[in-house]
Design a protein around this motif. Structure first.
Motif, PDB file in Angstrom:
ATOM      1  N   THR A   1      10.680 -40.721 -22.669  1.00 33.55           N
ATOM      2  CA  THR A   1      12.061 -41.227 -22.616  1.00 33.55           C
ATOM      3  C   THR A   1      13.028 -40.207 -23.189  1.00 33.55           C
ATOM      4  O   THR A   1      14.116 -40.001 -22.656  1.00 33.55           O
ATOM      5  N   GLN A   2      12.628 -39.557 -24.272  1.00 30.73           N
ATOM      6  CA  GLN A   2      13.500 -38.564 -24.895  1.00 30.73           C
ATOM      7  C   GLN A   2      13.562 -37.281 -24.068  1.00 30.73           C
ATOM      8  O   GLN A   2      14.569 -36.581 -24.063  1.00 30.73           O
ATOM      9  N   ARG A   3      12.504 -36.962 -23.346  1.00 30.71           N
ATOM     10  CA  ARG A   3      12.535 -35.803 -22.446  1.00 30.71           C
ATOM     11  C   ARG A   3      13.569 -36.040 -21.339  1.00 30.71           C
ATOM     12  O   ARG A   3      14.346 -35.143 -21.008  1.00 30.71           O
ATOM     13  N   TRP A   4      13.559 -37.238 -20.760  1.00 28.55           N
ATOM     14  CA  TRP A   4      14.549 -37.552 -19.718  1.00 28.55           C
ATOM     15  C   TRP A   4      15.953 -37.402 -20.308  1.00 28.55           C
ATOM     16  O   TRP A   4      16.851 -36.821 -19.690  1.00 28.55           O
ATOM     17  N   ARG A   5      16.128 -37.902 -21.509  1.00 33.80           N
ATOM     18  CA  ARG A   5      17.427 -37.804 -22.184  1.00 33.80           C
ATOM     19  C   ARG A   5      17.839 -36.347 -22.390  1.00 33.80           C
ATOM     20  O   ARG A   5      18.990 -35.979 -22.163  1.00 33.80           O
ATOM     21  N   MET A   6      16.901 -35.505 -22.791  1.00 35.52           N
ATOM     22  CA  MET A   6      17.221 -34.097 -23.026  1.00 35.52           C
ATOM     23  C   MET A   6      17.518 -33.359 -21.719  1.00 35.52           C
ATOM     24  O   MET A   6      18.349 -32.451 -21.693  1.00 35.52           O
ATOM     25  N   ASN A   7      16.873 -33.766 -20.625  1.00 34.92           N
ATOM     26  CA  ASN A   7      17.227 -33.203 -19.316  1.00 34.92           C
ATOM     27  C   ASN A   7      18.689 -33.505 -19.005  1.00 34.92           C
ATOM     28  O   ASN A   7      19.434 -32.630 -18.557  1.00 34.92           O
ATOM     29  N   LEU A   8      19.080 -34.746 -19.251  1.00 35.94           N
ATOM     30  CA  LEU A   8      20.473 -35.136 -19.007  1.00 35.94           C
ATOM     31  C   LEU A   8      21.417 -34.372 -19.937  1.00 35.94           C
ATOM     32  O   LEU A   8      22.484 -33.930 -19.510  1.00 35.94           O
ATOM     33  N   VAL A   9      21.026 -34.191 -21.182  1.00 35.72           N
ATOM     34  CA  VAL A   9      21.858 -33.453 -22.135  1.00 35.72           C
ATOM     35  C   VAL A   9      22.104 -32.027 -21.634  1.00 35.72           C
ATOM     36  O   VAL A   9      23.230 -31.528 -21.689  1.00 35.72           O
ATOM     37  N   GLY A  10      21.066 -31.364 -21.141  1.00 37.39           N
ATOM     38  CA  GLY A  10      21.242 -30.012 -20.612  1.00 37.39           C
ATOM     39  C   GLY A  10      22.259 -29.958 -19.490  1.00 37.39           C
ATOM     40  O   GLY A  10      23.012 -28.985 -19.355  1.00 37.39           O
ATOM     41  N   TYR A  11      22.310 -31.020 -18.706  1.00 34.53           N
ATOM     42  CA  TYR A  11      23.242 -31.087 -17.578  1.00 34.53           C
ATOM     43  C   TYR A  11      24.662 -31.417 -18.047  1.00 34.53           C
ATOM     44  O   TYR A  11      25.612 -30.720 -17.694  1.00 34.53           O
TER      45      TYR A  11
ATOM     46  N   GLU B   1       8.602 -36.345 -16.236  1.00 40.14           N
ATOM     47  CA  GLU B   1       7.488 -35.412 -16.209  1.00 40.14           C
ATOM     48  C   GLU B   1       7.941 -34.047 -16.718  1.00 40.14           C
ATOM     49  O   GLU B   1       9.013 -33.577 -16.344  1.00 40.14           O
ATOM     50  N   PRO B   2       7.138 -33.396 -17.545  1.00 40.67           N
ATOM     51  CA  PRO B   2       7.516 -32.059 -18.011  1.00 40.67           C
ATOM     52  C   PRO B   2       7.433 -31.029 -16.890  1.00 40.67           C
ATOM     53  O   PRO B   2       6.686 -31.194 -15.932  1.00 40.67           O
ATOM     54  N   GLY B   3       8.247 -29.977 -17.013  1.00 45.43           N
ATOM     55  CA  GLY B   3       8.185 -28.862 -16.080  1.00 45.43           C
ATOM     56  C   GLY B   3       9.005 -29.019 -14.818  1.00 45.43           C
ATOM     57  O   GLY B   3       9.042 -28.116 -13.993  1.00 45.43           O
ATOM     58  N   LEU B   4       9.693 -30.151 -14.653  1.00 41.28           N
ATOM     59  CA  LEU B   4      10.490 -30.357 -13.446  1.00 41.28           C
ATOM     60  C   LEU B   4      11.929 -29.882 -13.603  1.00 41.28           C
ATOM     61  O   LEU B   4      12.680 -29.845 -12.635  1.00 41.28           O
ATOM     62  N   TYR B   5      12.320 -29.536 -14.819  1.00 46.29           N
ATOM     63  CA  TYR B   5      13.696 -29.151 -15.121  1.00 46.29           C
ATOM     64  C   TYR B   5      13.632 -28.033 -16.154  1.00 46.29           C
ATOM     65  O   TYR B   5      12.684 -27.972 -16.938  1.00 46.29           O
ATOM     66  N   PRO B   6      14.618 -27.140 -16.189  1.00 47.08           N
ATOM     67  CA  PRO B   6      14.551 -26.020 -17.131  1.00 47.08           C
ATOM     68  C   PRO B   6      14.860 -26.411 -18.580  1.00 47.08           C
ATOM     69  O   PRO B   6      15.562 -25.714 -19.308  1.00 47.08           O
ATOM     70  N   VAL B   7      14.352 -27.551 -18.974  1.00 43.88           N
ATOM     71  CA  VAL B   7      14.445 -28.023 -20.360  1.00 43.88           C
ATOM     72  C   VAL B   7      13.020 -28.249 -20.850  1.00 43.88           C
ATOM     73  O   VAL B   7      12.225 -28.905 -20.180  1.00 43.88           O
ATOM     74  N   THR B   8      12.708 -27.692 -22.003  1.00 39.73           N
ATOM     75  CA  THR B   8      11.404 -27.902 -22.618  1.00 39.73           C
ATOM     76  C   THR B   8      11.595 -28.850 -23.784  1.00 39.73           C
ATOM     77  O   THR B   8      12.377 -28.574 -24.701  1.00 39.73           O
ATOM     78  N   PHE B   9      10.911 -29.977 -23.731  1.00 43.21           N
ATOM     79  CA  PHE B   9      10.944 -30.934 -24.844  1.00 43.21           C
ATOM     80  C   PHE B   9       9.528 -31.421 -25.069  1.00 43.21           C
ATOM     81  O   PHE B   9       8.945 -32.057 -24.202  1.00 43.21           O
TER      82      PHE B   9
ATOM     83  N   VAL C   1      22.643 -25.904 -28.125  1.00 41.08           N
ATOM     84  CA  VAL C   1      21.215 -26.215 -28.026  1.00 41.08           C
ATOM     85  C   VAL C   1      20.633 -26.413 -29.425  1.00 41.08           C
ATOM     86  O   VAL C   1      19.834 -27.327 -29.662  1.00 41.08           O
ATOM     87  N   GLY C   2      21.046 -25.586 -30.374  1.00 39.28           N
ATOM     88  CA  GLY C   2      20.567 -25.719 -31.748  1.00 39.28           C
ATOM     89  C   GLY C   2      20.926 -27.056 -32.361  1.00 39.28           C
ATOM     90  O   GLY C   2      20.111 -27.679 -33.062  1.00 39.28           O
ATOM     91  N   VAL C   3      22.142 -27.520 -32.105  1.00 40.50           N
ATOM     92  CA  VAL C   3      22.564 -28.832 -32.632  1.00 40.50           C
ATOM     93  C   VAL C   3      21.703 -29.935 -32.019  1.00 40.50           C
ATOM     94  O   VAL C   3      21.255 -30.849 -32.725  1.00 40.50           O
ATOM     95  N   GLN C   4      21.441 -29.863 -30.722  1.00 38.96           N
ATOM     96  CA  GLN C   4      20.589 -30.867 -30.080  1.00 38.96           C
ATOM     97  C   GLN C   4      19.168 -30.818 -30.641  1.00 38.96           C
ATOM     98  O   GLN C   4      18.540 -31.853 -30.864  1.00 38.96           O
ATOM     99  N   ARG C   5      18.671 -29.617 -30.872  1.00 40.45           N
ATOM    100  CA  ARG C   5      17.318 -29.443 -31.425  1.00 40.45           C
ATOM    101  C   ARG C   5      17.228 -30.093 -32.811  1.00 40.45           C
ATOM    102  O   ARG C   5      16.309 -30.843 -33.101  1.00 40.45           O
TER     103      ARG C   5
END
Length: 196
Positions: free
Chosen positions: A77-87, A101-109, A169-173
Motif C-alpha cells: 500500500t505504501q509503495r503505491w502511495r510512493m509511486n503517486l508521490v513521485g508523480y 508490484e515493485p519494479g513497474l515504476y521508477p520508484v524504489t520502495f 525525495v529526502g523529505v519523503q524518505r
C-alpha cells in the motif's frame, strides 16, 4: 530501551528512492488533475493500512511479530502511495501504474521484514518519534514550496533542479522512515537524515 538505539550501520530497513529524470514534460501542473483516480485509490489503501496497523499493534503485543501477510500488504500500500508521490511531486512524467508490484515504476520502495519486534514497543514508539514528526512537519511544508517552485522550473526549462529533487525525495524518505517506525514496521530508530 531497544527502540532508542542509534541506527545500525548499513542501510536502514525502510528504503525509498525516486529516479531522477533528465527532462520532463512542460505540462507539469496537469499531473495534479490527472492523479485524481490515483488519489482515490491511495486514500482507500491508506484506510486499509490504518486497520492493518491496528491489528499489527495487538499481534506484536502478544506475539512479538508483525503478521507476514499483513506486513507485505502494508508495504505494498505504501509503495503505491510512493509511486503517486513521485508523480504528483512532479519528479516523474510516467503515470503511476494501478498496481503495487515493485519494479513497474521508477520508484524504489522496500521495507525489510523484522524477524523479532519488541513486544511493548508499540506503546511508546509514537512518543519517541515526536521529535522526528516535528522536523518532518516543517520540512514537509518547505518541500511543498520547493515542489511548486520546481514546477515552474520544469514549465520553463523542462528540468527539475537536481538540488530540489534531492531535497524533496529526502523529505519523503525521512517521512516514510518515521511513519513506519511509529506504526510498528521496524524497531530501528530512524536517522535524522534526508540521505539514503
Amino acid at each position: 530501551m531497544a527502540a532508542m538505539a542509534p541506527p545500525a550501520p548499513g542501510p536502514y530497513p525502510v528504503r525509498l528512492d525516486i529516479q531522477y529524470a533528465e527532462s520532463l514534460s512542460r505540462l507539469t501542473f496537469l499531473k495534479w488533475i490527472l492523479a485524481i483516480p490515483q488519489y482515490l485509490i491511495v486514500y482507500a489503501l491508506n484506510a486499509v493500512f490504518n486497520v492493518i496497523s491496528l491489528v499489527a499493534f495487538f499481534a506484536i503485543m502478544f506475539t512479538g511479530a508483525y503478521p507476514r501477510s499483513l506486513f507485505d500488504f502494508a508495504v505494498n500500500t505504501q509503495r503505491w502511495r510512493m509511486n503517486l508521490v513521485g508523480y504528483v511531486m512532479l519528479i516523474r512524467d510516467e503515470y503511476p501504474p494501478f498496481s503495487f508490484e515493485p519494479g513497474l515504476y521508477p520508484v524504489t520502495f522496500e521495507v525489510d521484514y523484522p524477524t523479532n519486534l519488541a513486544r511493548f514497543a508499540p506503546l511508546y514508539k509514537w512518543l519517541l518519534a515526536i521529535p522526528h514528526f516535528i522536523i518532518v512537519g516543517v520540512l514537509g511544508f518547505v518541500a511543498f514550496v520547493v515542489v511548486f517552485i520546481a514546477g515552474f522550473s520544469v514549465l520553463f526549462t523542462g528540468k527539475y533542479p537536481e538540488g530540489m529533487y534531492k531535497f524533496v525525495v529526502g523529505v519523503q524518505r525521512w517521512t516514510m522512515r518515521v511513519t513506519l517506525y511509529a506504526l510498528f514496521m521496524t524497531d530501528e530508530y530512524p536517522p535524522f537524515s534526508l540521505d539514503a
